[in-house]
Design a protein around this motif. Structure first.
Motif, PDB file in Angstrom:
ATOM      1  N   PRO A  26       0.850  -1.194   0.000  1.00 16.39           N
ATOM      2  CA  PRO A  26       0.000   0.000   0.000  1.00 16.39           C
ATOM      3  C   PRO A  26       0.880   1.236   0.000  1.00 16.39           C
ATOM      4  CG  PRO A  26       0.076  -0.947   2.188  1.00 16.39           C
ATOM      5  CD  PRO A  26       0.817  -1.908   1.293  1.00 16.39           C
ATOM      6  N   PRO A  27       0.355   2.378  -0.425  1.00 19.32           N
ATOM      7  CA  PRO A  27       1.154   3.604  -0.435  1.00 19.32           C
ATOM      8  C   PRO A  27       1.346   4.161   0.968  1.00 19.32           C
ATOM      9  CG  PRO A  27      -1.094   4.088  -1.078  1.00 19.32           C
ATOM     10  CD  PRO A  27      -1.010   2.590  -0.946  1.00 19.32           C
ATOM     11  N   THR A  28       2.356   4.995   1.134  1.00 18.00           N
ATOM     12  CA  THR A  28       2.541   5.725   2.383  1.00 18.00           C
ATOM     13  C   THR A  28       1.606   6.929   2.403  1.00 18.00           C
ATOM     14  OG1 THR A  28       4.241   7.183   1.485  1.00 18.00           O
ATOM     15  CG2 THR A  28       4.982   5.085   2.416  1.00 18.00           C
ATOM     16  N   ARG A  29       1.460   7.539   3.558  1.00 18.57           N
ATOM     17  CA  ARG A  29       0.644   8.755   3.661  1.00 18.57           C
ATOM     18  C   ARG A  29       1.223   9.854   2.764  1.00 18.57           C
ATOM     19  NH1 ARG A  29      -0.401   4.442   6.921  1.00 18.57           N
ATOM     20  NH2 ARG A  29      -1.861   4.932   8.614  1.00 18.57           N
ATOM     21  N   ALA A  30       2.558   9.953   2.740  1.00 24.28           N
ATOM     22  CA  ALA A  30       3.196  10.984   1.917  1.00 24.28           C
ATOM     23  C   ALA A  30       2.933  10.745   0.436  1.00 24.28           C
ATOM     24  CB  ALA A  30       4.696  11.012   2.192  1.00 24.28           C
ATOM     25  N   GLU A  31       2.955   9.488   0.021  1.00 25.92           N
ATOM     26  CA  GLU A  31       2.693   9.172  -1.385  1.00 25.92           C
ATOM     27  C   GLU A  31       1.255   9.493  -1.772  1.00 25.92           C
ATOM     28  OE1 GLU A  31       6.012   5.593  -1.824  1.00 25.92           O
ATOM     29  OE2 GLU A  31       3.922   5.103  -1.399  1.00 25.92           O
ATOM     30  N   ILE A  32       0.325   9.208  -0.856  1.00 26.61           N
ATOM     31  CA  ILE A  32      -1.080   9.556  -1.117  1.00 26.61           C
ATOM     32  C   ILE A  32      -1.222  11.070  -1.237  1.00 26.61           C
ATOM     33  CG2 ILE A  32      -3.404   9.561  -0.130  1.00 26.61           C
ATOM     34  CD1 ILE A  32      -2.728   6.856   1.159  1.00 26.61           C
ATOM     35  N   ALA A  50     -11.085   8.155   8.067  1.00 23.65           N
ATOM     36  CA  ALA A  50     -12.496   8.153   7.675  1.00 23.65           C
ATOM     37  C   ALA A  50     -12.846   6.875   6.922  1.00 23.65           C
ATOM     38  CB  ALA A  50     -12.790   9.379   6.811  1.00 23.65           C
ATOM     39  N   LEU A  51     -11.943   6.420   6.052  1.00 23.22           N
ATOM     40  CA  LEU A  51     -12.163   5.159   5.333  1.00 23.22           C
ATOM     41  C   LEU A  51     -12.207   3.980   6.299  1.00 23.22           C
ATOM     42  CD1 LEU A  51      -9.902   5.627   2.180  1.00 23.22           C
ATOM     43  CD2 LEU A  51     -12.368   5.227   2.160  1.00 23.22           C
ATOM     44  N   ALA A  52     -11.353   4.024   7.316  1.00 21.58           N
ATOM     45  CA  ALA A  52     -11.345   2.946   8.305  1.00 21.58           C
ATOM     46  C   ALA A  52     -12.656   2.922   9.100  1.00 21.58           C
ATOM     47  CB  ALA A  52     -10.151   3.109   9.239  1.00 21.58           C
ATOM     48  N   LYS A  53     -13.174   4.096   9.444  1.00 17.91           N
ATOM     49  CA  LYS A  53     -14.441   4.159  10.175  1.00 17.91           C
ATOM     50  C   LYS A  53     -15.593   3.613   9.345  1.00 17.91           C
ATOM     51  CE  LYS A  53     -13.396   8.052  13.256  1.00 17.91           C
ATOM     52  NZ  LYS A  53     -13.729   9.453  13.610  1.00 17.91           N
ATOM     53  N   LYS A  54     -15.490   3.769   8.022  1.00 22.30           N
ATOM     54  CA  LYS A  54     -16.540   3.262   7.134  1.00 22.30           C
ATOM     55  C   LYS A  54     -16.343   1.793   6.769  1.00 22.30           C
ATOM     56  CE  LYS A  54     -17.897   7.696   5.113  1.00 22.30           C
ATOM     57  NZ  LYS A  54     -18.099   8.480   3.860  1.00 22.30           N
ATOM     58  N   GLY A  55     -15.276   1.187   7.271  1.00 23.36           N
ATOM     59  CA  GLY A  55     -15.075  -0.244   7.049  1.00 23.36           C
ATOM     60  C   GLY A  55     -14.472  -0.605   5.714  1.00 23.36           C
ATOM     61  N   GLU A  58      -8.463  -1.189   6.897  1.00 21.72           N
ATOM     62  CA  GLU A  58      -8.067  -1.369   8.292  1.00 21.72           C
ATOM     63  C   GLU A  58      -6.669  -0.804   8.442  1.00 21.72           C
ATOM     64  OE1 GLU A  58      -6.915  -5.319  10.353  1.00 21.72           O
ATOM     65  OE2 GLU A  58      -9.035  -5.036  10.790  1.00 21.72           O
ATOM     66  N   LEU A  59      -6.456   0.037   9.455  1.00 21.10           N
ATOM     67  CA  LEU A  59      -5.160   0.634   9.717  1.00 21.10           C
ATOM     68  C   LEU A  59      -4.486  -0.129  10.852  1.00 21.10           C
ATOM     69  CD1 LEU A  59      -6.130   4.427   9.538  1.00 21.10           C
ATOM     70  CD2 LEU A  59      -5.168   2.982   7.730  1.00 21.10           C
ATOM     71  N   THR A  60      -3.236  -0.492  10.645  1.00 21.95           N
ATOM     72  CA  THR A  60      -2.506  -1.299  11.614  1.00 21.95           C
ATOM     73  C   THR A  60      -1.389  -0.480  12.240  1.00 21.95           C
ATOM     74  OG1 THR A  60      -2.955  -3.275  10.308  1.00 21.95           O
ATOM     75  CG2 THR A  60      -1.209  -3.426  11.966  1.00 21.95           C
ATOM     76  N   ALA A  61      -1.468  -0.273  13.541  1.00 21.36           N
ATOM     77  CA  ALA A  61      -0.422   0.463  14.248  1.00 21.36           C
ATOM     78  C   ALA A  61       0.852  -0.371  14.286  1.00 21.36           C
ATOM     79  CB  ALA A  61      -0.882   0.786  15.674  1.00 21.36           C
ATOM     80  N   GLY A  66       0.891   0.361   6.919  1.00 18.89           N
ATOM     81  CA  GLY A  66      -0.094  -0.520   7.555  1.00 18.89           C
ATOM     82  C   GLY A  66      -1.521  -0.224   7.151  1.00 18.89           C
ATOM     83  N   ILE A  67      -1.814  -0.414   5.880  1.00 18.00           N
ATOM     84  CA  ILE A  67      -3.171  -0.240   5.354  1.00 18.00           C
ATOM     85  C   ILE A  67      -3.606  -1.568   4.749  1.00 18.00           C
ATOM     86  CG2 ILE A  67      -4.629   1.019   3.721  1.00 18.00           C
ATOM     87  CD1 ILE A  67      -2.455   3.228   3.716  1.00 18.00           C
ATOM     88  N   ARG A  68      -4.726  -2.095   5.204  1.00 17.18           N
ATOM     89  CA  ARG A  68      -5.242  -3.352   4.649  1.00 17.18           C
ATOM     90  C   ARG A  68      -6.625  -3.114   4.075  1.00 17.18           C
ATOM     91  NH1 ARG A  68      -8.261  -7.976   6.150  1.00 17.18           N
ATOM     92  NH2 ARG A  68      -8.791  -7.089   8.178  1.00 17.18           N
ATOM     93  N   LEU A  69      -6.820  -3.575   2.835  1.00 17.94           N
ATOM     94  CA  LEU A  69      -8.136  -3.483   2.217  1.00 17.94           C
ATOM     95  C   LEU A  69      -9.085  -4.486   2.842  1.00 17.94           C
ATOM     96  CD1 LEU A  69      -7.137  -3.177  -1.548  1.00 17.94           C
ATOM     97  CD2 LEU A  69      -8.018  -1.350  -0.086  1.00 17.94           C
TER      98      LEU A  69
END
Length: 218
Positions: A26-32, A50-55, A58-61, A66-69
């Motif tokens: 997945p891209p980094t925050r900077a790349e996005i 916001a995307l994580a709240k909408k399901g 999933e963001l992984t600390a 750490g972005i999972r579709l």
């Protein structure tokens, strides 16, 4: 009923899907932020939350990139019990040696330990983890000490991040093929590409499918 996304959220979701398909990461925050013209990575982070709240994701600390579709469902967000159960479905992955992400070094031949991971964190289920040393892949977020998740394969697409063997040495680089010419490209301007010659004993050990950043596993 599926949760409705804003136009910007859909753009970000499409970007994540395309980048995972293209590179395995997945891209980094900077790349996005760069791709969509945001002023800072913080703006990208707000949209990701916001995307994580909408399901949708999933963001992984603690995991770099750490972005999972999350697969779309017409039944709405998964029940909390399903989420808890998924976190328990870990598998043990061997941590093998230490692969240089700079000047190549000999890979350790033994398994240091086995580590429990959630397979869905990665674009494909990895076969092993390799400890990275050096900063030649810094600009794609692969840093010294990271654990690179690797899927064993003797082949890779042009542009993928690979674990390659030259003789007895192993390195992590981006694969570049032009006709019969093969180069292993760093992602840091302080390092030079490695040109593979016909006389080199060259093979691909696998493709990178994800990354774990941790300071507790030494």
């Amino acid at each position: 009923m599926a949760v409705k996304l804003t136009e910007r959220q859909q753009q970000i979701l499409d970007l994540i899907r395309n980048e995972i398909s293209r590179t395995g990461f997945p891209p980094t925050r900077a790349e996005i932020a760069h791709a969509l013209g945001f002023r800072s990575a913080n703006a990208a982070e707000d949209h990701l939350k916001a995307l994580a709240k909408k399901g949708a994701i999933e963001l992984t600390a603690g995991a770099s990139r750490g972005i999972r579709l999350i697969p779309a469902s017409d039944n709405g967000p998964a029940h909390a019990f399903d989420h808890v159960s998924s976190t328990l479905r870990q598998m043990l992955i061997p941590l093998v040696g230490r692969v240089a992400a700079g000047s190549p070094i000999l890979a350790a031949e033994h398994v240091e330990r086995e580590i429990g991971i959630e397979p869905s964190l990665f674009s494909q289920v990895p076969d092993y983890l390799l400890r990275v040393r050096g900063l030649s892949m810094r600009d794609v977020g692969i840093l010294d000490g990271d654990l690179l998740a690797v899927k064993k394969t003797p082949d890779a697409r042009n542009g993928q991040i690979v674990v390659a063997r030259l003789g007895d040495e192993v390195t992590v680089k981006r694969l570049s093929r032009t006709g019969n010419r093969i180069e292993l490209l760093p992602e840091n301007p302080d390092f030079s590409p490695i040109i593979v010659t016909p006389d080199d004993e060259f093979s691909l050990e696998g493709i990178a499918v994800g990354l774990i950043r941790t300071t507790t596993l030494q």
